[in-house]
Design an enzyme around this catalytic site. Structure first.
Site, mmCIF file in Angstrom:
data_model
loop_
_atom_site.group_PDB
_atom_site.id
_atom_site.type_symbol
_atom_site.label_atom_id
_atom_site.label_comp_id
_atom_site.label_asym_id
_atom_site.label_seq_id
_atom_site.Cartn_x
_atom_site.Cartn_y
_atom_site.Cartn_z
ATOM 1 N N HIS A 171 0.812 -1.221 0.000
ATOM 2 C CA HIS A 171 0.000 0.000 0.000
ATOM 3 C C HIS A 171 0.841 1.266 0.000
ATOM 4 O O HIS A 171 0.427 2.286 -0.545
ATOM 5 C CB HIS A 171 -0.934 0.003 1.215
ATOM 6 C CG HIS A 171 -1.836 1.193 1.269
ATOM 7 N ND1 HIS A 171 -2.955 1.306 0.474
ATOM 8 C CD2 HIS A 171 -1.779 2.332 2.018
ATOM 9 C CE1 HIS A 171 -3.553 2.464 0.718
ATOM 10 N NE2 HIS A 171 -2.874 3.101 1.637
ATOM 11 N N ASP A 172 2.027 1.210 0.605
ATOM 12 C CA ASP A 172 2.861 2.411 0.732
ATOM 13 C C ASP A 172 4.285 2.111 0.277
ATOM 14 O O ASP A 172 5.238 2.232 1.054
ATOM 15 C CB ASP A 172 2.846 2.906 2.183
ATOM 16 C CG ASP A 172 3.473 4.288 2.339
ATOM 17 O OD1 ASP A 172 3.605 5.004 1.320
ATOM 18 O OD2 ASP A 172 3.824 4.667 3.472
ATOM 19 N N LEU A 173 4.425 1.735 -0.990
ATOM 20 C CA LEU A 173 5.748 1.427 -1.526
ATOM 21 C C LEU A 173 6.509 2.730 -1.743
ATOM 22 O O LEU A 173 6.207 3.506 -2.646
ATOM 23 C CB LEU A 173 5.619 0.661 -2.845
ATOM 24 C CG LEU A 173 6.929 0.158 -3.449
ATOM 25 C CD1 LEU A 173 7.633 -0.813 -2.507
ATOM 26 C CD2 LEU A 173 6.675 -0.514 -4.802
ATOM 27 N N ASN A 174 7.475 2.984 -0.893
ATOM 28 C CA ASN A 174 8.289 4.196 -1.006
ATOM 29 C C ASN A 174 9.723 3.892 -0.615
ATOM 30 O O ASN A 174 10.047 2.776 -0.202
ATOM 31 C CB ASN A 174 7.697 5.334 -0.148
ATOM 32 C CG ASN A 174 7.701 5.009 1.330
ATOM 33 O OD1 ASN A 174 8.728 4.652 1.913
ATOM 34 N ND2 ASN A 174 6.547 5.139 1.982
ATOM 35 N N ASN A 177 10.599 2.274 2.733
ATOM 36 C CA ASN A 177 10.168 0.902 2.983
ATOM 37 C C ASN A 177 10.921 -0.137 2.148
ATOM 38 O O ASN A 177 10.493 -1.279 2.034
ATOM 39 C CB ASN A 177 8.658 0.781 2.745
ATOM 40 C CG ASN A 177 7.873 1.505 3.816
ATOM 41 O OD1 ASN A 177 8.322 1.619 4.953
ATOM 42 N ND2 ASN A 177 6.696 2.006 3.462
#
Length: 243
Positions: A171-174, A177
């Site tokens: 959900h929060d691929l940055n 991470n």
């Protein structure tokens, strides 16, 4: 072959816990609180994000303890309380289950240790304990001081592709991470609100676009950040290559 997680449920009044007996045989619900570990002098460090992430040392194991916090505008008024619609639907239960799937698939990500859900009427608060990736740093920390060579960018892309080929939506691929350890092994962390989806859908492209925005954001924010648009093309080459 990865052994299946031996999940055990422990419920005390309004507190519901699930833990893996293979990783934590002496489990107590208090272990899902940083106060417990601070009293044990077992906190080896912490990191600041939306909330504080605690690094725990316990019986030669390294763990990460995280409380679930809300983000965005709603987080300014309600920082950590969620509507309860069943134990399996809680943020902690869903992430624990997904981490278990990743472990069984052999994907490079933290392994689930335990979670706790505390009911308060129609709402709940939750905490998650997972394993810590050994000797690893996130890409933002690394790129703040040095650049990566072409092969490492390709490895990052290839690793993301492995997750996508198994239908794993992050959900929060940055850049925060994605981790690299001392042997340059790539891992992904923080699977809150992630899930396993049908493969080869539009969500994969959206995932990659989110990651690209993350690199550009950090480049604009951090002086001397070691990232260029060419690095994105290197990452994409690794992503497009079949593993």
């Amino acid at each position: 072959m990865v052994k299946p997680c031996r999940e055990k449920v422990l419920q005390q009044d309004n507190v519901y816990c699930v833990f893996d007996q293979e990783k934590i045989s002496d489990f107590s619900p208090d272990m899902l609180s940083e106060k417990y570990w601070l009293k044990q002098n077992a906190v080896s460090g912490s990191a600041q994000g939306r909330g504080t992430t605690w690094f725990i040392s316990h019986q030669e194991q390294q763990w990460v303890l995280r409380h679930y916090y809300r983000g965005g505008l709603i987080g300014k008024f309600n920082k950590d309380s969620y509507w309860f619609s069943g134990q399996k639907n809680t943020r902690a239960a869903r992430e624990f289950s997904l981490l278990l799937t990743l472990e069984q698939l052999g994907l490079p990500a933290p392994h689930p240790v335990a979670y706790r859900v505390k009911r308060q009427g129609l709402f709940y608060r939750a905490d998650l304990l997972s394993t810590r990736i050994k000797d690893a740093e996130d890409l933002v920390a690394i790129l703040s001081r040095e650049s990566l060579d072409k092969s490492l960018w390709a490895d990052i892309g290839a690793t993301i592709r492995r997750f996508h080929d198994h239908g794993i939506y992050h959900h929060d691929l940055n850049a925060h991470n994605i981790l690299l350890d001392r042997q340059h092994k790539v891992s992904l962390i923080d699977f809150d609100r992630g899930e396993q989806r049908a493969v080869k859908q539009s969500w994969q492209q959206a995932n990659m676009e989110r990651l690209l925005r993350s690199f550009r954001k950090e480049q604009n924010k951090i002086p001397g950040f070691h990232w260029q648009e060419d690095n994105w093309h290197m990452l994409q080459q690794g992503y497009r290559q079949k593993n």
